[in-house]
Design a protein around this motif. Structure first.
Motif, short mmCIF file in Angstrom:
data_model
loop_
_atom_site.label_atom_id
_atom_site.label_comp_id
_atom_site.label_asym_id
_atom_site.label_seq_id
_atom_site.Cartn_x
_atom_site.Cartn_y
_atom_site.Cartn_z
N LEU A 1008 0.83 -1.21 0.00
CA LEU A 1008 0.00 0.00 0.00
C LEU A 1008 0.86 1.25 0.00
O LEU A 1008 0.82 2.06 0.93
CB LEU A 1008 -0.91 0.00 1.24
CG LEU A 1008 -1.96 -1.11 1.30
CD1 LEU A 1008 -2.54 -1.24 2.68
CD2 LEU A 1008 -3.07 -0.84 0.29
N ASN A 1012 -1.62 5.18 -2.05
CA ASN A 1012 -2.31 4.59 -0.90
C ASN A 1012 -1.64 4.95 0.42
O ASN A 1012 -1.99 4.40 1.46
CB ASN A 1012 -2.35 3.06 -1.03
CG ASN A 1012 -3.13 2.63 -2.26
OD1 ASN A 1012 -4.06 3.31 -2.65
ND2 ASN A 1012 -2.76 1.53 -2.88
N GLU A 1013 -0.65 5.84 0.39
CA GLU A 1013 0.06 6.21 1.61
C GLU A 1013 -0.15 7.68 1.90
O GLU A 1013 0.03 8.52 1.01
CB GLU A 1013 1.55 5.91 1.46
CG GLU A 1013 2.35 6.16 2.74
CD GLU A 1013 3.79 5.65 2.62
OE1 GLU A 1013 4.05 4.52 3.06
OE2 GLU A 1013 4.62 6.39 2.06
N ASN A 1081 -1.45 3.85 5.81
CA ASN A 1081 -1.48 3.13 4.53
C ASN A 1081 -2.83 2.45 4.37
O ASN A 1081 -3.20 1.58 5.15
CB ASN A 1081 -0.39 2.06 4.48
CG ASN A 1081 0.99 2.64 4.62
OD1 ASN A 1081 1.39 3.01 5.69
ND2 ASN A 1081 1.71 2.75 3.52
N THR A 1082 -3.56 2.87 3.36
CA THR A 1082 -4.84 2.21 3.03
C THR A 1082 -5.26 2.65 1.64
O THR A 1082 -4.89 3.74 1.20
CB THR A 1082 -5.96 2.55 4.04
OG1 THR A 1082 -7.17 1.94 3.62
CG2 THR A 1082 -6.16 4.04 4.20
N GLU A 1083 -6.01 1.80 0.95
CA GLU A 1083 -6.49 2.20 -0.38
C GLU A 1083 -7.63 3.21 -0.28
O GLU A 1083 -8.01 3.83 -1.25
CB GLU A 1083 -6.93 0.97 -1.18
CG GLU A 1083 -8.02 0.16 -0.54
CD GLU A 1083 -8.22 -1.20 -1.22
OE1 GLU A 1083 -9.37 -1.56 -1.43
OE2 GLU A 1083 -7.22 -1.88 -1.53
#
Length: 1102
Positions: A1008, A1012-1013, A1081-1083
């Motif tokens: 990620l 995504n960060e 960190n995640t989409e």
């Protein structure tokens, strides 16, 4: 020697560009140094060393060569001759190299089709590669080879990619659809099938791309959108920015075909209409007239509500598209909310300003009130370019009214002095428009313009003359002095348009200036041959008019001018002269026409209307290229008119699998089936079920669910809930495997068959609220414990046996009552299962650990087996007000998030609501009414038949927020009243905690990166620098699990979103003093930025 200098140059500068330039003029050489360093030694040996590197056996050399080649492409250099050497590496096992090869191939596949076709089998193999980026790149290259012969292969690849587990690959397939359609439009029907399938996709990554494909291939097939409409509206906030633009544009067109007009019939767009909009509405209701009051379709409202937050987007195109959506779809009184956002965009680049100002200019014609409060934002700055200045001028003129005209004219006075001549001229035009639109200032404007006639600048004078001419036409009787003044200035004015305007004024009002007009004609006769064509034409007209009104003085002059015109070089002037002579000078040939000469030439003429250049632009959709150019551009799709009668709205209804019905512990009475089964299955069955749950694999858990469902249709509702929530969790990843999904469907259908009846216990045992979620403890603490254990989805055997016995005893059907509680009981109720407060009994800790062991056996589908959902390690209860007792006529409601898995549906967030009757009379039938939007997925609590004065009751609900912090709006109803309430979740409550090792954390984090960060450097309060304080603050904001860390200065937390199961990783790295780097960190990038903000705030405060 030259070659060596190239080598030095390349080494010194370290860049390929310098070597390219130097290498092009170097001579052929055989030395090894030349071959190595002269990148392009000659035309014959151009790129030779790159070819060698690409054909070498060392991966590192190939990788270096590919980096250089991609660098050349980026600089616009042609490297197509390397195609054969590059193509050989397409089957490389090195993923980095493979990606670069694919980047090259996408660029050159179209030019080198034959060579690309040779490696087509490699691309087909790559479509099955385990790496999603390789699969996507292969599809991208395949769709870039524009050869009709491989259309079937492309079609097959697109169909396969559309069903891929990776949303990135599905997104690429949506892009490929457009390429294939442009190559072979005959594939349209097959492509529509793929589009239909992709439209059902729940991934935000895919949504924008598939709607783009839909717009390209079949924009007229709105039937494909019906079922996906609500989903697209709800996903909109999380889609990437350009996807949002495309979706909003498509939904604008869709809404215009599916909903009725929210604008009152015959309404004109102006601010006065707001009142009439409401008044007429209320009058219609009062008088019960045959015309029904307008009620907005809930889906129409859903679209407006879900696009509103995007007005805060950082992407100007998104803000502009939401603004046009509101302009074309929203009720008139709601359009104003876009104003602030559009004005904000004016701080952006010139290009953005230009487009935004064009749209504001169109809007401000129809609705002045929208932009009036922000008038100062449209004042011209000296740094603005001319086209921006003229647009601002346009808007200021549109906004002018009696109240603000003096301010605007003061601004205009300054603008007239501008060095920018085109702008000064446009300002004078604007003053003219203000003068015609606002009669109070007409005289002031005229006097001001007359003063400008003595200006040194020709263009200003010329423009003033032209505008004065137009203004005088509106009221010529009062202004003969101005005409005389202009005649005096005539000699000094050289601009043809201005001279022509003065001549026209003299001719038109020659009877008001009988002495001056002939003299002007005399002067013109002298200079006629040297004048511009437009001035000559007006001179001929003036001569003709004076001949008719004052022939004694001007007869000879007229004949002289007509003779000059007869032999002029311009045929227009020659024709006009002949025509005028025949018209005014009577002779035998001219016939009856000259009787009417006076009526023809001196007819009263209507005053010109000074209109905005943007008057007719509203025929185009705002924000489109056609609107900007004011011409219909290729591919422009008209906005249809609102339908008179709304089409059937049921076409947008999607079959929702009903969630498992709520079980009220200690209250629910099970309906016996034909086969008289016991309420609980035997002990053996129970043990078997526990064993099957503790097995780690998803398959076994889902299969045991199926078995337990088929064993007895009349299962205990608590067990059915347990299995459903378990299987839901096991398949709560973003991509469920089909077998799991089917198992879940079957099981849900079966649990639906077991309706619940209500059971009443004897007062001695225990009392509970209607929903059974918050039991009221009377004497023993065991009943409270058993209720909490049922809520947390795990029970002790002793408790369950106890309850079973109680249930068997009481079989009386009667409605449960909620007893008035003492203060002591309230405090018992308020205890949270996972509260760290010392008041908790040791028993409740046993409960949470048993829940932990229950859940540890469940592996989530699309993540490593080491990452599991766990119980929250921290549970501070923040209570929020849902309904105040004053607003609720005695009914007050508060809610909090217990941070427990929701029993009713795994994708729902559990919410506990405490209802209190503060009135002096009992309240009846408390229940949840309409929700907004209608598609909002809420698990309601059962109706509370009666709530006595001063009594309170706790009920549980489940709300599917779809990983969005938008409020869930619904109505809380009693027998007599309805109250609109809303539950607003904090972003941290949309998560559930996960356990994982540090190694797995790093692995997940590696997946990620990039977009995504989200990270920021924060300053922490000194009280928050210890690891315990950090954990406490982070867990107070977000429902995440702590990940053990080997480094003292790095703190890690893991969770996943409740609705879609997307991984959310939080890491905090402490730097020197109180600074720290916070990374998420995640989409779900929107959630990440909101969570970052909340955590930053929490850690900064002491």
């Amino acid at each position: 020697m030259r070659n060596m200098s190239t080598a030095v140059l390349y080494n010194d500068q370290g860049g390929a560009e310098a070597a390219v330039e130097a290498g092009q003029e170097s001579t052929p050489t055989t030395s090894s140094t030349g071959a190595a360093f002269g990148l392009f030694s000659t035309d014959f040996k151009k790129n030779e060393d790159l070819k060698e590197m690409l054909e070498s056996n060392k991966e590192s050399l190939k990788l270096e060569a590919m980096k250089r080649v991609v660098g050349l492409i980026a600089k616009g250099k042609n490297s197509s001759e390397l195609f054969p050497a590059v193509v050989k590496n397409v089957a490389s096992k090195n993923i980095e190299l493979k990606k670069l090869v694919y980047v090259y191939l996408v660029r050159y596949a179209e030019e080198q089709q034959d060579l690309a076709l040779l490696s087509i089998s490699t691309f087909q193999r790559a479509l099955k590669d385990p790496n999603q980026f390789i699969r996507a790149s292969a599809l991208r290259v395949l769709s870039s080879i524009r050869v009709p012969i491989i259309v079937p292969i492309m079609m097959l690849a697109i169909k396969e990619a559309a069903a891929d587990l990776s949303p990135y690959v599905r997104k690429t397939s949506a892009h490929a659809i457009q390429k294939l359609y442009s190559l072979d439009p005959e594939q349209k029907e097959q492509l529509i099938e793929v589009i239909e399938k992709l439209l059902k996709d729940k991934s935000t990554l895919v949504a924008g791309s598939v709607v783009m494909a839909f717009e390209e291939v079949c924009p007229d097939r709105i039937d494909l959108i019906h079922k996906n409409y609500r989903k697209l509206c709800n996903l909109l906030v999380d889609v990437e920015e350009w996807g949002q633009v495309v979706i909003i544009s498509m939904l604008t067109r869709y809404a215009r075909t599916q909903f009725t007009s929210p604008w009152k019939e015959g309404a004109i767009f102006d601010e006065n209409n707001d009142k009439t909009f409401y008044e007429s509405d209320s009058e219609e209701k009062k008088e019960q007239m045959e015309a029904k009051p307008y009620i907005m379709d809930p889906d129409h409202r859903l679209l407006l509500r879900n696009t509103k937050p995007l007005l805060q987007s950082r992407n100007t195109a998104v803000v502009m598209s939401v603004a046009q959506l509101y302009w074309h779809l929203a009720p008139k009184h709601e359009v104003n909310i876009v104003t602030k956002s559009l004005v904000r965009l004016l701080r952006s680049h010139r290009e953005v300003q230009y487009i935004v100002l064009q749209n504001i200019a169109t809007m401000s014609i129809q609705r002045k009130g929208m932009f009036e409060p922000y008038m100062k934002s449209f004042y011209v700055r000296s740094t603005d370019s001319t086209h921006i200045k003229t647009l601002k001028l346009e808007i200021l003129t549109n906004l002018a009214n009696e109240a603000n005209i003096s301010t605007i004219l003061r601004e205009f006075q300054t603008y007239v002095k501008s060095q920018d001549k085109a702008f000064a001229a446009a300002t004078i035009q604007a003053i003219g428009r203000c003068a015609t639109n606002i009669s109070e200032v007409t005289d002031t404007c005229l006097n001001g313009l007359v003063l400008l006639l003595s200006n040194r600048d020709e263009t200003v004078v010329a423009e003033s003359v032209v505008v004065i001419k137009k203004l005088l036409q509106t009221q010529p009787t009062q202004h003969s002095e101005i005409i005389k003044h202009m005649a005096k200035l005539f000699d000094n004015i050289t601009v043809p348009m201005a001279r022509a305007s003065i001549l026209w004024l003299m001719g038109e009002y020659c009877e008001r200036v009988p002495k001056i007009a002939p003299d002007v004609l005399r002067k013109m006769a002298k200079t006629f041959t040297a004048e511009e064509d437009i001035v000559k034409l007006q001179t001929v007209n003036l001569a003709a008019k004076l001949y008719l009104t004052n022939s004694k003085q001007t007869k000879l002059l007229t004949q002289y001018i007509l003779n000059l015109g007869k032999y002029d070089q311009n045929y227009d002037i020659r024709d006009r002269t002949r025509f005028i002579r025949q018209l005014i000078v009577p002779n035998e040939k001219s016939g009856a026409l000259n009787k009417y000469a006076r009526r023809i030439l001196l007819a009263p003429k209507p005053a010109p209307v000074l209109e905005s250049a943007f008057k007719d632009r509203d025929r185009f959709q705002l924000g489109t290229l056609s609107h900007s150019l004011n011409v219909k551009a290729t591919g422009y799709q008209e906005l249809s008119d609102w339908p008179a009668v709304a089409p059937d709205q049921s076409v947008r209804n999607v079959e929702v699998i009903e969630p498992v019905k709520e079980w009220a512990p200690l209250v629910g009475k099970t309906k016996k089936s034909k086969s008289e089964d016991k309420f609980y299955s035997d002990d053996e069955d129970e043990k078997e079920e526990e064993e099957s749950e503790s097995s780690g694999s998803e398959d076994s858990s889902s299969s045991s669910d199926e078995e337990s469902g088929s064993e007895s249709e009349e299962e205990s509702s608590e067990e059915s809930e347990k299995t459903s929530s378990d299987s839901g969790k096991s398949s709560s990843g973003s991509e469920k495997s089909s077998s799991e999904f089917e198992a879940e469907q079957k099981k849900k259908k079966k649990t639906k068959k077991a309706p619940l009846k209500k059971n009443k216990l004897t007062a001695g045992d225990s009392d509970s609220d209607e929903n059974g979620n918050g039991p009221v403890a009377q004497s023993s603490s065991s009943s409270a414990e058993s209720s909490s254990s049922s809520e947390s989805d795990s029970e002790d055997d002793s408790d369950s046996d106890n309850i079973t016995a109680q249930k068997k005893k009481s079989q009386v059907k009667s409605k449960p009552k909620v007893e008035v509680k003492s203060k002591k009981e309230v405090s018992l109720l308020d205890l949270d299962d996972f509260s760290p407060a010392p008041t908790n009994t040791p028993k409740s800790l046993v409960v949470s650990s048993s829940l932990l062991s229950d859940l540890e056996g469940l592996s989530l589908s699309n993540m490593s087996s080491t990452m599991q959902v766990t119980t929250p390690s921290f549970g501070p209860v923040k209570t929020y007000e849902l309904l105040h007792h004053m607003t609720g006529k005695g009914l007050s409601a508060k809610y909090h998030f217990p941070r427990q898995p929701c029993l009713y549906q795994p994708s729902m967030v559990a919410v506990q609501v405490i209802l209190t009757n503060s009135s002096d009379h009992s309240l009846e039938e408390i229940h949840i009414g309409d929700r907004s939007p209608a598609s909002l997925n809420i698990h309601c609590f059962n109706t509370i038949e009666r709530l006595e004065p001063e009594a309170s009751v706790t009920v549980s609900m489940g709300v599917d927020f779809s990983d969005s912090t938008q409020a869930a709006n619904f109505q809380l109803c009693t027998k007599e009243d309805r109250f609109s309430v809303s539950i607003q979740p904090a972003v941290g409550e949309l998560l559930m905690p996960s356990t994982m090792t540090e190694e797995d954390f790093s692995k997940e984090q590696g997946k990620l990166l990039g977009m995504n960060e989200t990270s920021a450097t924060i300053t922490m309060a000194t009280a928050n620098t210890s690891s315990q304080a950090i954990a406490k603050q982070v867990l107070s904001v977000a429902n995440v699990g702590v990940v053990s860390s080997s480094q003292n200065n790095v703190h890690r937390f893991a969770g996943r979103t409740v609705s879609s199961g997307a991984v959310v990783l939080v890491s905090l790295e402490q730097k020197e003093s109180s600074a720290a780097l916070l990374t998420i960190n995640t989409e779900k990038s929107v959630m990440a930025s909101m969570l970052l903000r909340d955590l930053k705030q929490a850690l900064a405060q002491a």
